[in-house]
Motif scaffolding. Structure first.
Motif, PDB file in Angstrom:
ATOM      1  N   LEU A  17       3.677   0.443  -1.563  1.00  0.00           N
ATOM      2  CA  LEU A  17       4.953   0.766  -2.217  1.00  0.00           C
ATOM      3  C   LEU A  17       4.752   1.725  -3.389  1.00  0.00           C
ATOM      4  N   MET A  18       3.620   1.595  -4.077  1.00  0.00           N
ATOM      5  CA  MET A  18       3.344   2.503  -5.189  1.00  0.00           C
ATOM      6  C   MET A  18       3.035   3.916  -4.702  1.00  0.00           C
ATOM      7  N   SER A  19       2.664   4.055  -3.435  1.00  0.00           N
ATOM      8  CA  SER A  19       2.405   5.391  -2.893  1.00  0.00           C
ATOM      9  C   SER A  19       3.700   6.123  -2.562  1.00  0.00           C
ATOM     10  N   ILE A  20       4.800   5.367  -2.445  1.00  0.00           N
ATOM     11  CA  ILE A  20       6.090   5.993  -2.143  1.00  0.00           C
ATOM     12  C   ILE A  20       7.101   5.683  -3.253  1.00  0.00           C
ATOM     13  N   ILE A  21       6.593   5.424  -4.446  1.00  0.00           N
ATOM     14  CA  ILE A  21       7.443   5.016  -5.559  1.00  0.00           C
ATOM     15  C   ILE A  21       8.506   6.066  -5.866  1.00  0.00           C
ATOM     16  N   ARG A  62      -9.740 -11.592   3.171  1.00  0.00           N
ATOM     17  CA  ARG A  62      -9.486 -12.389   1.970  1.00  0.00           C
ATOM     18  C   ARG A  62      -9.702 -11.565   0.694  1.00  0.00           C
ATOM     19  N   VAL A  63      -9.097 -10.373   0.676  1.00  0.00           N
ATOM     20  CA  VAL A  63      -9.169  -9.566  -0.535  1.00  0.00           C
ATOM     21  C   VAL A  63      -8.188 -10.124  -1.549  1.00  0.00           C
ATOM     22  N   GLU A  64      -8.427  -9.867  -2.826  1.00  0.00           N
ATOM     23  CA  GLU A  64      -7.555 -10.368  -3.881  1.00  0.00           C
ATOM     24  C   GLU A  64      -6.129  -9.863  -3.680  1.00  0.00           C
ATOM     25  N   GLY A  65      -5.187 -10.773  -3.714  1.00  0.00           N
ATOM     26  CA  GLY A  65      -3.788 -10.404  -3.501  1.00  0.00           C
ATOM     27  C   GLY A  65      -3.383 -10.414  -2.052  1.00  0.00           C
ATOM     28  N   ARG A  66      -4.375 -10.309  -1.156  1.00  0.00           N
ATOM     29  CA  ARG A  66      -4.127 -10.354   0.282  1.00  0.00           C
ATOM     30  C   ARG A  66      -2.985  -9.421   0.704  1.00  0.00           C
ATOM     31  N   ILE A  67      -2.078  -9.949   1.518  1.00  0.00           N
ATOM     32  CA  ILE A  67      -0.968  -9.147   2.042  1.00  0.00           C
ATOM     33  C   ILE A  67      -0.089  -8.607   0.918  1.00  0.00           C
ATOM     34  N   SER A  68       0.204  -9.461  -0.050  1.00  0.00           N
ATOM     35  CA  SER A  68       1.062  -9.053  -1.163  1.00  0.00           C
ATOM     36  C   SER A  68       0.471  -7.872  -1.918  1.00  0.00           C
ATOM     37  N   GLY A  69      -0.848  -7.925  -2.175  1.00  0.00           N
ATOM     38  CA  GLY A  69      -1.511  -6.846  -2.897  1.00  0.00           C
ATOM     39  C   GLY A  69      -1.447  -5.535  -2.143  1.00  0.00           C
ATOM     40  N   LEU A  70      -1.643  -5.607  -0.822  1.00  0.00           N
ATOM     41  CA  LEU A  70      -1.616  -4.392  -0.009  1.00  0.00           C
ATOM     42  C   LEU A  70      -0.221  -3.771  -0.005  1.00  0.00           C
ATOM     43  N   ILE A  71       0.799  -4.620   0.058  1.00  0.00           N
ATOM     44  CA  ILE A  71       2.171  -4.106   0.044  1.00  0.00           C
ATOM     45  C   ILE A  71       2.475  -3.390  -1.265  1.00  0.00           C
ATOM     46  N   ALA A  93      -2.400  -0.644  -8.731  1.00  0.00           N
ATOM     47  CA  ALA A  93      -1.934  -0.204  -7.420  1.00  0.00           C
ATOM     48  C   ALA A  93      -1.411   1.229  -7.493  1.00  0.00           C
ATOM     49  N   TRP A  94      -0.638   1.525  -8.528  1.00  0.00           N
ATOM     50  CA  TRP A  94      -0.112   2.884  -8.721  1.00  0.00           C
ATOM     51  C   TRP A  94      -1.245   3.877  -8.952  1.00  0.00           C
ATOM     52  N   LEU A  95      -2.232   3.486  -9.755  1.00  0.00           N
ATOM     53  CA  LEU A  95      -3.380   4.355 -10.027  1.00  0.00           C
ATOM     54  C   LEU A  95      -4.159   4.640  -8.752  1.00  0.00           C
ATOM     55  N   ALA A  96      -4.316   3.628  -7.896  1.00  0.00           N
ATOM     56  CA  ALA A  96      -5.014   3.826  -6.623  1.00  0.00           C
ATOM     57  C   ALA A  96      -4.245   4.793  -5.735  1.00  0.00           C
ATOM     58  N   ALA A  97      -2.922   4.632  -5.703  1.00  0.00           N
ATOM     59  CA  ALA A  97      -2.082   5.531  -4.907  1.00  0.00           C
ATOM     60  C   ALA A  97      -2.164   6.963  -5.437  1.00  0.00           C
ATOM     61  N   GLN A  98      -2.201   7.102  -6.759  1.00  0.00           N
ATOM     62  CA  GLN A  98      -2.367   8.423  -7.368  1.00  0.00           C
ATOM     63  C   GLN A  98      -3.738   9.007  -7.035  1.00  0.00           C
ATOM     64  N   GLY A  99      -4.745   8.144  -7.060  1.00  0.00           N
ATOM     65  CA  GLY A  99      -6.089   8.595  -6.728  1.00  0.00           C
ATOM     66  C   GLY A  99      -6.166   9.111  -5.306  1.00  0.00           C
ATOM     67  N   GLU A 100      -5.523   8.395  -4.377  1.00  0.00           N
ATOM     68  CA  GLU A 100      -5.503   8.840  -2.981  1.00  0.00           C
ATOM     69  C   GLU A 100      -4.790  10.178  -2.846  1.00  0.00           C
ATOM     70  N   LYS A 101      -3.736  10.350  -3.621  1.00  0.00           N
ATOM     71  CA  LYS A 101      -2.911  11.552  -3.524  1.00  0.00           C
ATOM     72  C   LYS A 101      -3.625  12.793  -4.045  1.00  0.00           C
ATOM     73  N   TYR A 102      -4.382  12.632  -5.123  1.00  0.00           N
ATOM     74  CA  TYR A 102      -4.931  13.811  -5.794  1.00  0.00           C
ATOM     75  C   TYR A 102      -6.443  13.984  -5.644  1.00  0.00           C
ATOM     76  N   THR A 103      -7.144  13.024  -5.063  1.00  0.00           N
ATOM     77  CA  THR A 103      -8.589  13.172  -4.939  1.00  0.00           C
ATOM     78  C   THR A 103      -8.959  14.352  -4.044  1.00  0.00           C
TER      79      THR A 103
END
Length: 235
Positions: free
Chosen positions: A152-156, A139-148, A54-64
Motif C-alpha cells: 500500500l505504501m508503494s501506491i500511496i 513467518r516474517v515479522e508482521g506476516r500478511i499484514s506487514g506485506l500489505i 514500509a514507505w521507506l522500503a517502497a521508496q527504495g524500490e522505486k529509486y534504487t
C-alpha cells in the motif's frame, strides 16, 4: 500566500528525516517492550514506526539503481540481526520468534517489483496474494499484514479516498481477525508524518548515513546487554 505555498512550507521532512524518525520510534517501542512491558505508551508510540519503514522500503524500490543489491543488503543485514532479534523476541514474548523486519521489507520490495512486471490489475492482485502466502509461510515479522502495508505504501496517494479506505480498512480487519490490541490503530497516525515529506532524499552528506542497516542489530544487542546486566544486578 497561496494554498500551494502553505503546503510547501509545511512539507519539511526529507526521506532521511523520516528514516531517523522511524528508527527513533522503533527504539522507543523496543525499550518499552523489554524494560517497561506494562506501559502501553511505549508500544503506542512504536506503532508508528513500521508504516514509515514500509514507505521507506517502497521508496527504495522505486529509486534504487540496483534492485538486486538493495534486496541483497536487506537480506544480509536481516540474517546478521536474526540471532539477536530471536533472543530479544523470546525475552519479550516467551516464545521463539519469527524472521525480523528486514526480511519483511525485502519480501515487500520483491512483491512491489514483481507487480510492476505485469500490466493487468488482476495479475498484480494474484502476485500480492501469492507473496502474502509466502510471508505467512516464512513467518516474517508482521506476516500478511506487514506485506500489505508495504504494498500500500508503494501506491500511496493521500488525496485518494480509495487508498485511505484500503489502508484503514485492512488495519481494522486484521485487528478484528487477530484480536489485536487497540494500540495497533495508532499506526494509522504515521501517515501524518508522511504528509510532511518534501520530495527530497537528503542525508547523504551525513556521516552516519550508511549506519542505518547495522544500527538495527546493534541497538537490539545493546538493549539485550543492558537487560542482562540489570538482571545480574538483581540476582
Amino acid at each position: 500566500m497561496s494554498e500551494t505555498d502553505v503546503n510547501l512550507n509545511l512539507k519539511k521532512l526529507t526521506s532521511f528525516d523520516i528514516k531517523v524518525i522511524a528508527f527513533a520510534l522503533m527504539i522507543i517501542d523496543h525499550v518499552g517492550r523489554l524494560f517497561f512491558p506494562q506501559a502501553a505508551i511505549f508500544v503506542i508510540i512504536g506503532r508508528l514506526s513500521f508504516p514509515l519503514f514500509a514507505w521507506l522500503a517502497a521508496q527504495g524500490e522505486k529509486y534504487t539503481s540496483d534492485i538486486k543489491k538493495y534486496i541483497f543488503r536487506l537480506l544480509v543485514w536481516g540474517a546478521i540481526a536474526q540471532p539477536i532479534y530471536g533472543k530479544f523476541y523470546y525475552l519479550v514474548f516467551s516464545v521463539h520468534g519469527e524472521l525480523n523486519i528486514l526480511f519483511t521489507l525485502a519480501l515487500g520490495v520483491i512483491t512491489i517489483r514483481c507487480t510492476k512486471l505485469v500490466e493487468s490489475k488482476f495479475f498484480k492482485f494474484l502476485i500480492v496474494i501469492a507473496f502474502m502466502v509466502v510471508a505467512e509461510l516464512l513467518r516474517v515479522e508482521g506476516r500478511i499484514s506487514g506485506l500489505i502495508i508495504i504494498y500500500l505504501m508503494s501506491i500511496i496517494d493521500l488525496q485518494s479516498a480509495k487508498w485511505w479506505f484500503f489502508f484503514i480498512g485492512y488495519r481494522l480487519l486484521f485487528i478484528y481477525l487477530n484480536q489485536w490490541s487497540y494500540v495497533e490503530l495508532f499506526g494509522i497516525a504515521s501517515v501524518g508524518i508522511l504528509a510532511l515529506y518534501n520530495g527530497e532524499q537528503g542525508g547523504r552528506s551525513k556521516p552516519f548515513y550508511k549506519w542505518f542497516y547495522p544500527l538495527y542489530p546493534l541497538h537490539l544487542g545493546v538493549l539485550l546487554l543492558i537487560k542482562f546486566w540489570l538482571n545480574s544486578q538483581m540476582n
